[in-house]
Design an enzyme around this catalytic site. Structure first.
Site, mmCIF file in Angstrom:
data_model
loop_
_atom_site.group_PDB
_atom_site.id
_atom_site.type_symbol
_atom_site.label_atom_id
_atom_site.label_comp_id
_atom_site.label_asym_id
_atom_site.label_seq_id
_atom_site.Cartn_x
_atom_site.Cartn_y
_atom_site.Cartn_z
ATOM 1 C CG ASP A 69 -98.163 8.546 31.393
ATOM 2 O OD1 ASP A 69 -97.181 9.239 31.362
ATOM 3 O OD2 ASP A 69 -98.019 7.425 31.405
ATOM 4 N NE ARG A 119 -98.503 10.731 37.687
ATOM 5 C CZ ARG A 119 -97.147 10.591 36.951
ATOM 6 N NH1 ARG A 119 -96.678 10.441 36.115
ATOM 7 N NH2 ARG A 119 -95.994 10.617 38.016
ATOM 8 C CG HIS A 163 -94.131 6.610 30.697
ATOM 9 N ND1 HIS A 163 -94.887 7.061 31.212
ATOM 10 C CD2 HIS A 163 -93.103 6.242 31.714
ATOM 11 C CE1 HIS A 163 -94.569 7.417 33.229
ATOM 12 N NE2 HIS A 163 -93.999 7.052 33.239
ATOM 13 N NE ARG A 178 -92.091 9.278 32.973
ATOM 14 C CZ ARG A 178 -92.039 10.319 33.033
ATOM 15 N NH1 ARG A 178 -92.565 10.915 31.936
ATOM 16 N NH2 ARG A 178 -93.302 10.342 33.629
HETATM 17 P P1 NAD Z 1 -84.265 3.176 43.098
HETATM 18 O O1 NAD Z 1 -82.936 3.348 42.555
HETATM 19 O O2 NAD Z 1 -85.149 3.642 43.881
HETATM 20 O O3 NAD Z 1 -84.319 1.197 42.730
HETATM 21 C C1 NAD Z 1 -84.086 0.467 41.687
HETATM 22 C C2 NAD Z 1 -83.829 -0.657 42.607
HETATM 23 O O4 NAD Z 1 -82.700 -1.965 40.895
HETATM 24 C C3 NAD Z 1 -82.613 -0.480 43.434
HETATM 25 O O5 NAD Z 1 -83.140 -1.535 44.642
HETATM 26 C C4 NAD Z 1 -81.248 -1.760 43.524
HETATM 27 O O6 NAD Z 1 -80.862 -1.908 43.493
HETATM 28 C C5 NAD Z 1 -81.741 -2.360 41.440
HETATM 29 N N1 NAD Z 1 -81.052 -2.766 40.634
HETATM 30 C C6 NAD Z 1 -80.303 -1.886 40.295
HETATM 31 N N2 NAD Z 1 -79.630 -2.723 39.016
HETATM 32 C C7 NAD Z 1 -79.954 -4.027 39.037
HETATM 33 C C8 NAD Z 1 -79.708 -5.800 38.462
HETATM 34 N N3 NAD Z 1 -78.614 -5.525 37.983
HETATM 35 N N4 NAD Z 1 -80.221 -6.338 38.944
HETATM 36 C C9 NAD Z 1 -81.716 -6.084 39.948
HETATM 37 N N5 NAD Z 1 -81.654 -4.239 40.778
HETATM 38 C C10 NAD Z 1 -81.227 -3.898 40.530
HETATM 39 O O7 NAD Z 1 -85.235 2.964 41.334
HETATM 40 P P2 NAD Z 1 -86.993 3.436 41.772
HETATM 41 O O8 NAD Z 1 -87.284 5.016 42.063
HETATM 42 O O9 NAD Z 1 -87.364 2.791 42.256
HETATM 43 O O10 NAD Z 1 -87.221 3.754 40.137
HETATM 44 C C11 NAD Z 1 -87.181 2.122 39.205
HETATM 45 C C12 NAD Z 1 -87.635 2.822 37.979
HETATM 46 O O11 NAD Z 1 -88.721 2.827 37.798
HETATM 47 C C13 NAD Z 1 -86.229 3.675 37.315
HETATM 48 O O12 NAD Z 1 -86.164 3.265 35.890
HETATM 49 C C14 NAD Z 1 -88.125 4.781 37.446
HETATM 50 O O13 NAD Z 1 -87.661 5.591 36.472
HETATM 51 C C15 NAD Z 1 -89.054 3.952 36.801
HETATM 52 N N6 NAD Z 1 -90.674 4.424 37.196
HETATM 53 C C16 NAD Z 1 -91.234 3.859 36.475
HETATM 54 C C17 NAD Z 1 -92.341 4.758 36.384
HETATM 55 C C18 NAD Z 1 -93.515 4.162 35.065
HETATM 56 O O14 NAD Z 1 -94.530 4.479 34.906
HETATM 57 N N7 NAD Z 1 -93.163 3.169 34.310
HETATM 58 C C19 NAD Z 1 -93.080 5.266 37.237
HETATM 59 C C20 NAD Z 1 -92.032 5.514 37.965
HETATM 60 C C21 NAD Z 1 -90.746 5.467 38.119
#
Ligand code: NAD
Length: 320
Positions: A152, A155, A179, A92
């Site tokens: 987490d 999980r 995380h 991450r």
């Molecule tokens: P994804 O690639 O499917 O979606 C990301 C989206 O962000 C895309 O639609 C993209 O167009 C958009 N984007 C990019 N730059 C942008 C901007 N400047 N303004 C607006 N939109 C923008 O990714 P995802 O699978 O949806 O994951 C998103 C984030 O969530 C990742 O960083 C991932 O690691 C994180 N995540 C966090 C957790 C958690 O527990 N916190 C769990 C799962 C995923």
């Protein structure tokens, strides 16, 4: 004059796997009557808004639309799930430089339109980006919340519930810290409906095997890597976790959850956001709880804080 936030309105910034899944849980919840979807890829936000809207005749009425930052002026809750996700084998923290650039533009635009919403950060690395959002937005710390180790912890509850053949909602145990790879399980206070874990093993005759518990923790810590190797991204469970945080905020439930929040000396740690048990309600994080930890857990938590602090130090130049 600033517009007062409308408690029935939310915004989701970033409508990829995670943002769209969160938006879907919101349509099911009935908590909101208006939801604006914002994405750099406008067509994606429009497609998601249409698809979600077509399910509304089976649910509660809601206005769902693709919009821009000007639509945030009266939003009560803003989810930030925009940015790159982990690639196979990537940590991450390795995502940081890409997502910091994305956050610089997003946070600047949010604060241009509202300073009174609650910001809920989901993008990884979530602890660093929660801190960044708080500092750069100028929002009060209690109103900038990261999803932290809520997922987490879920999980761990699921795995432990499965191992003990007991409802996972009866498991009370926290994963705290970053995380990410430096997180830790708080076994010293883990209990099943108030029954100490060791007592529960004794009463039920279940195998009290420390190695087994350590394997379970490793499964929690490494879950995202395995899911990403299998399906490319994780999104359903994080969406449920965000939904649960949202419910506690909107309904002022004062639920204790390990969200990522700013520490002010709790556990001997300051000036970093980490997942620690906190009371979450309508004003955001109302109180950080300093739960009892044994010496080993405390040292691990402080080490985890150091890991996140090092990342913050490395990207300090971005904090303008
Ligand atoms: P994804 O690639 O499917 O979606 C990301 C989206 O962000 C895309 O639609 C993209 O167009 C958009 N984007 C990019 N730059 C942008 C901007 N400047 N303004 C607006 N939109 C923008 O990714 P995802 O699978 O949806 O994951 C998103 C984030 O969530 C990742 O960083 C991932 O690691 C994180 N995540 C966090 C957790 C958690 O527990 N916190 C769990 C799962 C995923």
């Amino acid at each position: 004059m600033a517009t007062a936030p409308n408690k029935r309105k939310c915004a989701v910034i970033g409508c990829g796997n995670v943002g769209a899944s969160i938006a879907y849980t919101y349509t099911m919840s009935g908590l909101f009557s208006e939801m604006v979807l914002i994405d750099l890829n406008r067509a994606k936000a429009e497609g998601e808004a249409m698809d979600l809207s077509h399910g509304l005749p089976f649910l509660s009425p809601m206005k769902i639309y693709a919009g821009g930052y000007a639509d945030l002026t009266d939003a009560f809750l803003i989810i930030i799930a925009a940015g790159a996700n982990q690639k196979e084998g990537e940590t991450r923290l390795q995502l940081l430089s890409t997502n910091l650039k994305i956050f610089a533009s997003i946070v600047r635009q949010i604060k241009q339109y509202t300073t009174s919403a609650i910001l809920l950060v989901v993008t990884n690395p979530v602890d660093v980006l929660t801190y960044y959002t708080m500092r750069v937005s100028g929002y009060p710390p209690e109103k900038v919340i990261g999803s932290g180790t809520v997922l987490d912890t879920a999980r761990l509850k699921q795995l432990l519930g499965n191992y003990l053949s007991v409802d996972s909602r009866n498991i009370h145990a926290f994963i705290i810290g970053e995380h990410g790879d430096s997180e830790l399980a708080v076994w010293s206070s883990a209990n099943i409906s108030g029954i100490d874990l060791d007592d529960y093993f004794r009463i039920t005759g279940a195998c009290n095997d420390n190695e087994c518990l350590q394997d379970m923790f490793a499964d929690v810590r490494d879950a995202a890597y395995r899911i990403i190797a299998g399906k490319g991204a994780t999104y359903y469970a994080i969406a449920q976790a965000v939904m649960r945080i949202t419910q506690s905020i909107l309904r002022d439930e004062n639920t204790v959850m390990p969200v990522s929040t700013l520490l002010h000396g709790e556990y001997g740690i300051s000036d970093v956001c980490l997942g620690v048990p906190a009371v979450v309600g309508v004003t955001g994080v109302k109180r950080v709880l300093e739960i009892p930890l044994d010496e080993n857990e405390l040292q691990k938590l402080r080490k985890s804080a150091q890991t996140v602090k090092q990342e913050l130090a490395d990207c300090h130049a971005s904090f303008v």
